[in-house]
Design a protein around this motif. Structure first.
Motif, PDB file in Angstrom:
ATOM      1  N   ASN A  45      49.029 -10.250  44.116  1.00  0.00           N
ATOM      2  CA  ASN A  45      49.345 -11.892  43.684  1.00  0.00           C
ATOM      3  C   ASN A  45      49.217 -12.903  44.988  1.00  0.00           C
ATOM      4  OD1 ASN A  45      50.163 -14.250  42.697  1.00  0.00           O
ATOM      5  ND2 ASN A  45      51.245 -13.282  41.151  1.00  0.00           N
ATOM      6  N   ALA A  47      48.980 -15.732  45.375  1.00  0.00           N
ATOM      7  CA  ALA A  47      49.599 -17.133  45.242  1.00  0.00           C
ATOM      8  C   ALA A  47      50.923 -17.023  45.214  1.00  0.00           C
ATOM      9  CB  ALA A  47      49.233 -17.888  43.838  1.00  0.00           C
ATOM     10  N   LYS A  48      51.502 -16.030  44.848  1.00  0.00           N
ATOM     11  CA  LYS A  48      52.976 -15.707  44.729  1.00  0.00           C
ATOM     12  C   LYS A  48      53.408 -15.311  46.125  1.00  0.00           C
ATOM     13  CE  LYS A  48      56.559 -13.349  41.471  1.00  0.00           C
ATOM     14  NZ  LYS A  48      56.471 -12.623  40.299  1.00  0.00           N
ATOM     15  N   TYR A  49      52.738 -14.209  46.597  1.00  0.00           N
ATOM     16  CA  TYR A  49      53.199 -13.667  47.962  1.00  0.00           C
ATOM     17  C   TYR A  49      52.285 -14.413  49.130  1.00  0.00           C
ATOM     18  CZ  TYR A  49      54.852 -10.489  44.572  1.00  0.00           C
ATOM     19  OH  TYR A  49      55.785  -9.855  43.492  1.00  0.00           O
ATOM     20  N   ASN A 198      61.900 -21.429  46.880  1.00  0.00           N
ATOM     21  CA  ASN A 198      60.561 -21.692  46.950  1.00  0.00           C
ATOM     22  C   ASN A 198      59.690 -20.405  47.032  1.00  0.00           C
ATOM     23  OD1 ASN A 198      60.780 -20.468  49.577  1.00  0.00           O
ATOM     24  ND2 ASN A 198      61.248 -22.813  50.347  1.00  0.00           N
ATOM     25  N   GLU A 199      58.503 -20.415  47.320  1.00  0.00           N
ATOM     26  CA  GLU A 199      57.597 -19.362  47.182  1.00  0.00           C
ATOM     27  C   GLU A 199      58.027 -18.036  47.988  1.00  0.00           C
ATOM     28  OE1 GLU A 199      55.589 -18.314  49.649  1.00  0.00           O
ATOM     29  OE2 GLU A 199      56.052 -19.988  50.988  1.00  0.00           O
ATOM     30  N   ASP A 201      60.984 -16.995  48.514  1.00  0.00           N
ATOM     31  CA  ASP A 201      62.038 -16.514  47.679  1.00  0.00           C
ATOM     32  C   ASP A 201      61.199 -15.168  46.971  1.00  0.00           C
ATOM     33  OD1 ASP A 201      63.995 -19.075  46.441  1.00  0.00           O
ATOM     34  OD2 ASP A 201      64.050 -18.194  48.213  1.00  0.00           O
ATOM     35  N   PHE A 202      59.795 -15.454  46.497  1.00  0.00           N
ATOM     36  CA  PHE A 202      59.055 -14.475  45.723  1.00  0.00           C
ATOM     37  C   PHE A 202      58.705 -13.475  46.881  1.00  0.00           C
ATOM     38  CE2 PHE A 202      58.406 -18.119  43.056  1.00  0.00           C
ATOM     39  CZ  PHE A 202      58.943 -17.539  41.761  1.00  0.00           C
ATOM     40  N   SER A 203      58.307 -13.817  48.163  1.00  0.00           N
ATOM     41  CA  SER A 203      58.030 -12.947  49.342  1.00  0.00           C
ATOM     42  C   SER A 203      59.064 -12.018  49.406  1.00  0.00           C
ATOM     43  CB  SER A 203      57.453 -13.778  50.291  1.00  0.00           C
ATOM     44  OG  SER A 203      56.221 -14.591  50.152  1.00  0.00           O
ATOM     45  N   SER A 205      61.522 -11.183  47.705  1.00  0.00           N
ATOM     46  CA  SER A 205      61.812  -9.890  46.878  1.00  0.00           C
ATOM     47  C   SER A 205      60.644  -8.716  46.885  1.00  0.00           C
ATOM     48  CB  SER A 205      61.666 -10.680  45.305  1.00  0.00           C
ATOM     49  OG  SER A 205      61.697  -9.657  44.238  1.00  0.00           O
ATOM     50  N   PHE A 206      59.734  -9.468  47.302  1.00  0.00           N
ATOM     51  CA  PHE A 206      58.520  -8.330  47.233  1.00  0.00           C
ATOM     52  C   PHE A 206      58.880  -7.513  48.495  1.00  0.00           C
ATOM     53  CE2 PHE A 206      54.583  -7.314  49.725  1.00  0.00           C
ATOM     54  CZ  PHE A 206      53.871  -6.505  48.850  1.00  0.00           C
TER      55      PHE A 206
END
Length: 314
Positions: A45, A47-49, A198-199, A201-203, A205-206
């Motif tokens: 992903n 965009a997410k990462y 923000n993004e 946070d997704f990174s 988590s990954f």
């Protein structure tokens, strides 16, 4: 063999591969691991990462270049290093490795440039070309991460190295090192120590999920390596004793196992399963630093202890 008896593993008088070799193996692992993680995140992903993708791309070219500089100066005649690239000997793993590392360095620079905000190479609109670069980078980075372990495992006179688990152990460690370097970059960038969601946070988590998984497999690989060596030949058992109970035992058990595996694994498990609502960058920073320290120490122990032990004599 007549009446000759098998002697125990002997100690060599001199270490020929010094800290520059260890640094080279470590830096190559960081570069390869960072690119593998970056391209994998982009595939899952982009965009997410996006932070993981960019951080990995920005890291990848430079550690291995620093390691190569050290490796060149470690040569007896460093000004002749370019001769390695004038011939290709497919039966020589060192010749193949030199070409793989050179190709990786070139592709990693291109990958770095295409991930910059500005389209300097005018390639971002050319999806096919970009995908080819990413695929090439993923294959080459995988080869680089495997190469050092494969090189060591082919040296049959060194029982500590001559095991199929060395490439597996160093490969997993390389990806963890690359992931840890990415985590440090994200912690240190603006807003990395906290702030509004923000993004990143997704990174985070990954990174935590991948780190937890890789550390689990690294612990398994380490256990299999220890058990396999402990049940192998007399020379292998003696070589292993140098690592686990000899002069390298503190570095191995505390520097690699405890600091490099156990503590980062517990930190990742805590963030994954304790239902932590807010990201704790300080914990990620400490965990990533310890993971990198463990990655360097395990290579240092393997290189030095491997040279201090040799196969049985008759």
């Amino acid at each position: 063999m007549g009446n000759h008896q098998i002697k125990r593993t002997q100690t060599l008088r001199e270490i020929y591969w010094n800290y520059l070799i260890t640094f080279y193996l470590f830096s190559a692992g960081i570069s390869a691991g960072a690119m593998i993680v970056s391209i994998a995140a982009d595939f899952i992903n982009p965009a997410k990462y996006v932070s993981v993708v960019r951080a990995g791309a920005y890291i990848a070219p430079f550690p291995i270049m620093a390691g190569m500089v050290g490796l060149v100066f470690d040569l007896e005649r460093p000004w002749l290093f370019w001769l390695l690239l004038t011939t290709f000997q497919y039966k020589s793993i060192m010749s193949v490795g030199a070409w793989i590392i050179s190709l990786f360095s070139g592709v990693s620079i291109v990958y770095f440039i295409i991930n910059l905000p500005k389209d300097y190479l005018k390639l971002k609109s050319k999806t096919g070309t970009v995908n080819t670069i990413k695929l090439s980078g993923f294959v080459l980075s995988t080869c680089v991460a495997l190469y050092t372990g494969l090189l060591l495992s082919t040296l049959t006179a060194r029982p500590l190295w001559n095991t199929p688990m060395i490439p597996v152990l160093l490969f997993i460690s390389a990806i963890i090192d690359g992931l840890a370097a990415i985590s440090l970059v994200l912690c240190l960038k603006r807003g990395g120590w906290g702030g509004a969601p923000n993004e990143t946070d997704f990174s985070h988590s990954f990174i935590t999920k991948v780190d937890f998984t890789l550390l689990y497999f690294l612990s398994l690989a380490t256990a299999i390596f220890l058990i396999g060596m402990g049940r192998s030949t007399e020379s292998a058992v003696s070589a292993l004793a140098v690592v686990t109970g000899g002069g390298f035992s503190v570095s191995f058990w505390i520097g690699f196992v405890a600091a490099g595996i156990v503590i980062p694994f517990i930190a990742a498990a805590y963030e994954l399963f304790a239902k932590v609502k807010t990201h704790k960058p300080w914990l990620s920073f400490i965990s990533a630093t310890l993971a990198l320290l463990g990655g360097y120490i395990v290579r240092s122990v393997i290189i030095d202890a491997g040279q201090l032990t040799k196969t049985i004599l008759y």
